[in-house]
Design a protein around this motif. Structure first.
Motif, short mmCIF file in Angstrom:
data_model
loop_
_atom_site.label_atom_id
_atom_site.label_comp_id
_atom_site.label_asym_id
_atom_site.label_seq_id
_atom_site.Cartn_x
_atom_site.Cartn_y
_atom_site.Cartn_z
N LEU A 67 0.40 42.30 -56.59
CA LEU A 67 0.64 41.29 -57.61
C LEU A 67 1.26 40.05 -56.96
CD1 LEU A 67 0.32 41.42 -60.70
CD2 LEU A 67 2.73 42.02 -60.83
N LEU A 79 3.64 36.96 -56.27
CA LEU A 79 5.06 36.80 -56.59
C LEU A 79 5.31 35.42 -57.16
CD1 LEU A 79 6.50 38.56 -53.41
CD2 LEU A 79 6.10 39.54 -55.67
N GLY A 93 4.20 49.05 -60.15
CA GLY A 93 5.54 48.78 -59.63
C GLY A 93 5.55 48.75 -58.12
N VAL A 94 6.65 49.18 -57.50
CA VAL A 94 6.77 49.08 -56.06
C VAL A 94 6.42 50.40 -55.38
CG1 VAL A 94 8.51 47.28 -56.14
CG2 VAL A 94 9.23 49.68 -56.05
N VAL A 95 5.91 50.29 -54.15
CA VAL A 95 5.70 51.45 -53.31
C VAL A 95 6.70 51.34 -52.16
CG1 VAL A 95 4.09 52.73 -51.87
CG2 VAL A 95 3.27 51.55 -53.93
N VAL A 96 7.52 52.37 -52.05
CA VAL A 96 8.63 52.33 -51.11
C VAL A 96 8.24 53.03 -49.82
CG1 VAL A 96 10.98 53.17 -50.74
CG2 VAL A 96 10.30 52.32 -52.98
N ARG A 97 8.60 52.42 -48.71
CA ARG A 97 8.47 53.12 -47.43
C ARG A 97 9.70 53.98 -47.26
NH1 ARG A 97 5.87 48.43 -44.80
NH2 ARG A 97 3.77 49.11 -44.34
N GLU A 155 12.00 53.70 -44.15
CA GLU A 155 12.87 52.52 -44.07
C GLU A 155 14.10 52.66 -44.95
OE1 GLU A 155 9.76 52.47 -43.50
OE2 GLU A 155 9.39 51.01 -41.92
N ILE A 187 14.98 48.14 -56.12
CA ILE A 187 14.03 49.20 -55.74
C ILE A 187 14.08 50.34 -56.76
CG2 ILE A 187 13.56 50.99 -54.03
CD1 ILE A 187 14.58 48.97 -51.91
N LEU A 213 12.41 49.18 -60.09
CA LEU A 213 10.96 48.90 -60.09
C LEU A 213 10.10 50.11 -59.74
CD1 LEU A 213 10.66 45.26 -58.75
CD2 LEU A 213 11.05 46.09 -61.06
N PHE A 257 8.51 39.07 -64.32
CA PHE A 257 9.67 38.99 -63.43
C PHE A 257 10.92 38.61 -64.22
CE2 PHE A 257 6.14 38.32 -60.45
CZ PHE A 257 6.45 39.29 -59.50
N GLU A 272 15.04 35.18 -62.69
CA GLU A 272 13.66 35.42 -62.29
C GLU A 272 13.44 35.03 -60.82
OE1 GLU A 272 10.88 32.58 -63.98
OE2 GLU A 272 9.52 34.22 -64.48
N ILE A 309 12.21 37.42 -57.61
CA ILE A 309 11.00 37.14 -56.83
C ILE A 309 11.33 37.02 -55.34
CG2 ILE A 309 9.24 35.34 -56.38
CD1 ILE A 309 9.02 34.98 -59.42
N ILE A 351 12.10 40.54 -53.84
CA ILE A 351 10.91 41.37 -53.65
C ILE A 351 10.13 40.87 -52.44
CG2 ILE A 351 8.69 42.08 -54.64
CD1 ILE A 351 10.01 41.99 -57.41
N LEU A 386 9.30 43.10 -49.08
CA LEU A 386 7.93 43.29 -48.58
C LEU A 386 7.82 42.82 -47.13
CD1 LEU A 386 5.94 42.12 -51.74
CD2 LEU A 386 5.72 44.38 -50.70
N GLY A 439 9.33 45.23 -44.77
CA GLY A 439 8.64 46.52 -44.72
C GLY A 439 9.31 47.64 -45.49
N VAL A 440 10.39 47.36 -46.22
CA VAL A 440 10.99 48.41 -47.04
C VAL A 440 10.02 48.79 -48.16
CG1 VAL A 440 12.88 48.98 -48.62
CG2 VAL A 440 13.35 47.70 -46.52
N LEU A 441 9.36 47.79 -48.70
CA LEU A 441 8.32 48.03 -49.69
C LEU A 441 6.97 47.81 -49.01
CD1 LEU A 441 9.73 46.10 -52.77
CD2 LEU A 441 9.99 48.52 -52.20
N SER A 442 6.04 48.74 -49.25
CA SER A 442 4.73 48.56 -48.63
C SER A 442 3.77 47.88 -49.59
CB SER A 442 4.16 49.88 -48.16
OG SER A 442 3.91 50.73 -49.26
N ARG A 443 4.10 47.88 -50.87
CA ARG A 443 3.16 47.35 -51.82
C ARG A 443 3.85 47.04 -53.13
NH1 ARG A 443 -2.15 47.05 -53.10
NH2 ARG A 443 -2.51 47.57 -55.28
N PHE A 444 3.35 46.05 -53.82
CA PHE A 444 3.88 45.74 -55.13
C PHE A 444 2.69 45.48 -56.05
CE2 PHE A 444 5.47 42.49 -58.15
CZ PHE A 444 6.32 43.32 -58.84
#
Lengths: 183, 147
Positions: free
Chosen positions: A28, A30, A66-70, A73, B9, B12, B23, B34, B38, B41, B45, B48-53
């Motif tokens: 999505l 930002l 929503g979010v995908v967490v590693r 990490e 985290i 979401l 948001f 908001e 943003i 997030i 990303l 690398g803590v989040l791989s995808r949103f």
């Protein structure tokens, strides 16, 4: 060998759904109006994007938004896949029992590859270290009465690749694709 | 990562609004603006803590193929085979595990028949057998990691 379909919703996707899925491939945007931005690249307005996504979420085509967490990490350094050889007729019952524990993050029944691989019930357990994961496995065996069943714990050593699966081609190439997401 | 990153985290992972100003809505429940949500997030990303949103699909319901594939590799061949396997765009993720079955990867393909084509190609290019372990059933769990 299909998945058990757990609801009676219409799962069919039309050509506009496919365009929307393709536009969301990289996630999505930002920006304050992300669904309008997605709509702009998929050739539809914000309201249509929102309506279609709600429908896909309801039908289960979209599992979650929503979010995908590693996990690595976040400090979950020990990641174990635990596999059991359970009698086929007990797989559903035991799968549901294993999955009901909050430290189990995934639970599947999979095809065996006999004779080399007899295991058919899989679950994932993450922990901050290996000892904690082993404790959880012992707890699970007692709680689910799995003592008599053969199992193995496979820790991960290295992750080579982790990305969201790509299901369709980029938007430009899918414009003419029908509902089958074919190719 | 600070307390706010962790709160974001955790919040979401349970879902994200599908509405005109998602948001802003999600930020309100976290008591932030908001713009701050943003930015946070974006940096999660980036680091690398989040791989995808975004959406997570049920591949089987999209008409695509999904399977877990496994290989039993000699230690000395591991890196070379990993390079070949990871070069396939259908390989979604790949883990080394401490077992004689030491390479585990997920195949996600546009069509169900493509799974066996990719497996055949990997076998031909590596000279190793690929064990295919498709999913027969999924048991519900609430997937989340406490950050």
């Amino acid at each position: 060998m299909g998945l058990e379909n757990t609801n009676g919703y219409d799962l069919s996707l039309d050509e506009r759904d496919c365009r929307l899925i393709a536009a969301l491939q990289n996630g999505l945007p930002l920006v304050p109006h992300p669904y309008a931005a997605i709509g702009a690249s998929a050739g539809m307005n914000e309201a249509e994007v929102i309506a279609r996504l709600h429908r896909m979420l309801e039908s289960g085509v979209v599992k979650r938004f929503g979010v995908v967490v590693r996990h690595h990490e976040l400090g979950y350094r020990a990641n174990a896949m635990v596999v059991w050889d359970v009698p086929d007729e007990r797989a559903t019952e035991l799968g549901q029992r294993v999955a009901s524990h909050d430290f189990v993050t995934l639970c599947y029944r999979r095809a065996r590859c006999l004779p080399d691989w007899p295991y058919n019930l899989y679950c994932m357990i993450h922990g901050r270290d290996r000892n904690l994961v082993h404790n959880k496995v012992s707890y699970l065996i007692k709680a689910c009465d799995l003592q008599a069943l053969r199992h193995e714990v496979l820790f991960s050593l290295q992750r080579f690749k982790q990305r969201g699966a790509r299901y369709v081609r980029p938007a430009a190439e899918t414009a003419n694709l029908g509902p089958a997401v074919g190719g | 990562m600070d307390a706010l990153d962790r709160a974001i985290i955790n919040a979401l992972q349970d879902g994200f609004p599908i509405s005109e100003r998602p948001f802003a809505e999600a930020a309100a429940t976290l008591d932030i603006s908001e713009g701050v949500l943003i930015d946070r997030i974006e940096s999660l990303l980036d680091t690398g803590v989040l791989s995808r949103f975004g959406p997570m699909y049920h591949a089987e319901r999209l008409g695509g193929g999904l399977s877990l594939a496994v290989m039993k590799l000699a230690k000395g061949d591991f890196d070379q085979v990993a390079e070949i396997v990871n070069a396939f765009p259908e390989v979604a993720h790949n883990y080394a595990r401490d077992h004689e079955f030491n390479m585990w990867f997920v195949l996600a393909t546009e069509t169900t028949q493509r799974i066996s084509e990719v497996i055949d190609q990997i076998e031909q290019e590596t000279g190793y057998r690929v064990y295919n372990m498709p999913k027969l059933a999924e048991y519900f769990v609430g997937l989340r990691f406490e950050a």
